[in-house]
Structure formats: C-alpha cells, structure tokens
Write a protein that holds these residues in place. Structure first.
Motif, short mmCIF file in Angstrom:
data_model
loop_
_atom_site.label_atom_id
_atom_site.label_comp_id
_atom_site.label_asym_id
_atom_site.label_seq_id
_atom_site.Cartn_x
_atom_site.Cartn_y
_atom_site.Cartn_z
N ASN A 39 0.82 -1.22 0.00
CA ASN A 39 0.00 0.00 0.00
C ASN A 39 0.85 1.27 0.00
O ASN A 39 0.36 2.35 -0.28
CB ASN A 39 -1.02 -0.02 1.12
N LYS A 40 2.16 1.15 0.30
CA LYS A 40 3.02 2.34 0.24
C LYS A 40 3.17 2.78 -1.22
O LYS A 40 3.21 3.98 -1.52
CB LYS A 40 4.39 2.07 0.88
N LYS A 43 -0.08 4.51 -1.91
CA LYS A 43 -0.20 5.79 -1.22
C LYS A 43 0.76 6.84 -1.79
O LYS A 43 0.49 8.04 -1.71
CB LYS A 43 0.04 5.61 0.28
N ASN A 67 7.76 0.82 7.27
CA ASN A 67 7.77 0.47 5.84
C ASN A 67 7.61 1.71 4.97
O ASN A 67 8.14 1.78 3.87
CB ASN A 67 6.64 -0.52 5.53
N GLY A 171 -2.95 0.55 9.66
CA GLY A 171 -2.12 1.27 10.62
C GLY A 171 -2.83 2.59 10.86
O GLY A 171 -3.60 2.75 11.80
N THR A 172 -2.65 3.52 9.94
CA THR A 172 -3.39 4.78 10.00
C THR A 172 -4.82 4.61 9.48
O THR A 172 -5.67 5.46 9.73
CB THR A 172 -2.71 5.84 9.12
N GLY A 173 -5.07 3.55 8.71
CA GLY A 173 -6.39 3.32 8.13
C GLY A 173 -6.60 4.02 6.79
O GLY A 173 -7.68 3.89 6.19
N THR A 175 -5.42 3.42 3.78
CA THR A 175 -5.66 2.53 2.64
C THR A 175 -7.07 1.95 2.69
O THR A 175 -7.81 2.00 1.71
CB THR A 175 -4.63 1.38 2.65
N SER A 271 -0.38 -6.00 1.55
CA SER A 271 0.04 -4.61 1.75
C SER A 271 1.57 -4.46 1.81
O SER A 271 2.08 -3.41 2.20
CB SER A 271 -0.62 -4.04 3.00
#
Ligand SMILES: *Cc1c(COP(=O)(O)O)cnc(C)c1O
Length: 292
Positions: A39-40, A43, A67, A171-173, A175, A271
């Motif tokens: 997901n990085k 993002k 990550n 993590g932060t939500g 994604t 992810s």
C-alpha cells in the motif's frame, strides 16, 4: 527503477490462495517493487507520478523500522530528491537487513530528535516550507494517497473476480478508508494494528467520513503494535507454507480475524512490508519464539 506500466493493465496480479482449506484470493501488491511495495506504492502513487523537477526535498517522520520510511527513501532515490526523516532517539542496534539500514543505504538523511522536542518540532514542520519541499505525514496518512488507492480499486473492479469482500490491514487506516470509499459495492474488512477500533476510526475520520461498507474487525485480545506474539509467528509460518510471505506486523492479526469471523470468499490485498520481517524475526528470536 519505477517505470509505471500502462494504466489499463493491472499493476499487480491476483492469485488463488488456500489457507486452512479455505479459498482466498490475494492481490500481489507486494510484487510491485522491492522497496516501494504494497500500500506504500499506492499511497505514494501521486508522488511517483510527479515530475522530479517539482520537488527537491521530502520530509517525513515516524518509527525507525517503518515500511513507509523505506518506501519514501526508494522514491527519493529514484527522483534524486533529498529525504529528511525525523525520529525519536534510536536505542537499539539495527539489523543490517532492516528497513532502517536499507533506507540509509538509499541515501536517507536521518535526524534524531530529543524526546522532549519531538512533538513540537513535528508540528512546526508545516510552517515556513519552501515550495520545493513536501512534508509527508507519518505513514503517508494524507489525502494525496487517494488517487493511488483509487487506481487499486479500478484494478479490482476491472479484474472481473466475482468476489465482493476485500480485506486489508490498518495502521493509519488510510488505505482501507480510501478503498472502501472507492468501492461502495464491496465490503472492506480491516483490523487495527495500532490501538483499538475507536482510535482507528478517529484517524480515518480526520481524512473523510467513514462509509458503512468498511468493517472493522476487532479481537478480544489486545495486541501491542509490532510486538512478538506466539500466535502471530505461527500464523506467519502457516501463511508462508501457502506459498506467499506476508509481513509480521500487520498481516497476522487480520488473517486471524478473517479466519475467525468471516466465511465468504475474500480478496486479500497484500500490503507489502516483508522487508521489515528481518528485524521482527530478531525480536521473535530474542523472545525465544523462533528457533531459526
Ligand atoms: C503501512 C502498512 C499498513 C498500514 O497502512 P495504512 O494505510 O496506514 O492503514 C498495512 N500493512 C503494511 C504491510 C504496511 O506496511
């Protein structure tokens, strides 16, 4: 290094995956790039597509094994941008295969802040920025993440897969939130790796209104972020025997929740984050939970 493929072709494949005799599908976003994966990649998609002349420096902050940190370091290397990364003081000696060591190898300029100064300094980062500097909030929790996650959503829709439930850890939500907003006709399952459900909802709400198709699965047992747990390492091993390696920080808890609390066919969005496993495995070894 980060040549983007034609947008009509999906960037990552979807594979069948069997766990405990149950059929899942996995979208292999972990294969997008060795450092800038999962997901990085999604993002940071917006920045990946930004011409390199636009910026000369990216500033971010957070944990030393993040990550996101490694992904930004790879992006900045490819774009020839300076990468300044702020953390609290470093205590542990780092594994040479760690995200930290790899990010340093990619040219990251690491700056340690005294604990007492950290919060205020981070708050001050947004002030007095010149126009060639971009500040990315911790873990890439930023509205700029939306377009890359929408690209992922388009690929899922275009795949023609008859599955209507998706899962991705939080993590932060960021994604999971943008995925649920982009795919209202699907259910999106997630679980918090940091804090509990209300903390996750608070993080998400800071970005946008949380839609009803986003389902936050919660475990009865409380888990602390990035700590070793016997049931997680066991599940990690089992997941690996299924032919795909997942990360040790986010994936095991979500897989555990999916096995316990869902029954339908699910498309799991990998992810990424497997580069962080070397330092997580060190912690498991230290605790005597693995013998290799
Ligand atoms: C960063 C990360 C997450 C969390 O993503 P958010 O968008 O912050 O919720 C999940 N899984 C892995 C492997 C990650 O690296």
């Amino acid at each position: 290094m980060y040549q983007l493929k034609n947008n009509i072709i999906p960037l990552s494949p979807i594979e069948k995956y069997t766990l405990d005799g149950r059929l899942f599908y996995v979208k292999r976003d972990d294969l997008l790039d060795p450092y800038l994966s999962g997901n990085k990649y999604r993002k940071l998609y917006n920045l990946i597509n930004t011409p390199k002349e636009r910026f000369d420096k990216i500033i971010s902050y957070g944990g030393t094994q993040s990550n996101a940190m490694l992904a930004i370091a790879a992006l900045c290397k490819a774009k020839e941008w300076t990468f300044e990364y702020y953390t609290k003081p470093l205590h542990v000696k780092e594994n040479k295969n760690s995200n930290y060591a790899m990010a340093i190898g990619l040219g990251m300029d690491h700056k340690e802040l005294e604990l007492e100064l950290y919060k205020d300094f981070i708050a001050s980062l947004m002030l007095n920025l010149d126009e060639k500097t971009f500040v990315l909030h911790q873990g890439g929790a930023d509205t700029s993440a939306k377009s890359g996650v929408e690209q992922l959503a388009n690929e899922i829709r275009a795949s023609g897969l008859e599955v209507r439930s998706i899962a991705t850890p939080s993590g932060t939500g960021t994604t999971a939130l943008y995925l649920a907003l982009s795919l209202p006709e699907y259910k999106v399952y997630t679980t918090p790796a940091i804090g509990d459900k209300s903390y996750l909802l608070q993080q998400m709400t800071a970005l946008e209104t949380v839609p009803d198709n986003l389902i936050i699965l919660e475990s009865e047992k409380k888990y602390h972020f990035a700590k070793p747990y016997k049931e997680f390492i066991e599940l990690y091993e089992k997941l690996k025997t299924g032919g795909i390696e997942f990360d040790l920080v986010y994936a095991p808890k979500l897989w555990k929740m999916l096995l316990e609390k869902t029954e339908e066919k699910i498309l799991y969005i990998h992810s990424g984050g497997t580069t962080g496993n070397a330092s997580m495995l060190d912690r498991y070894r230290y605790k005597g939970l693995v013998s290799f």
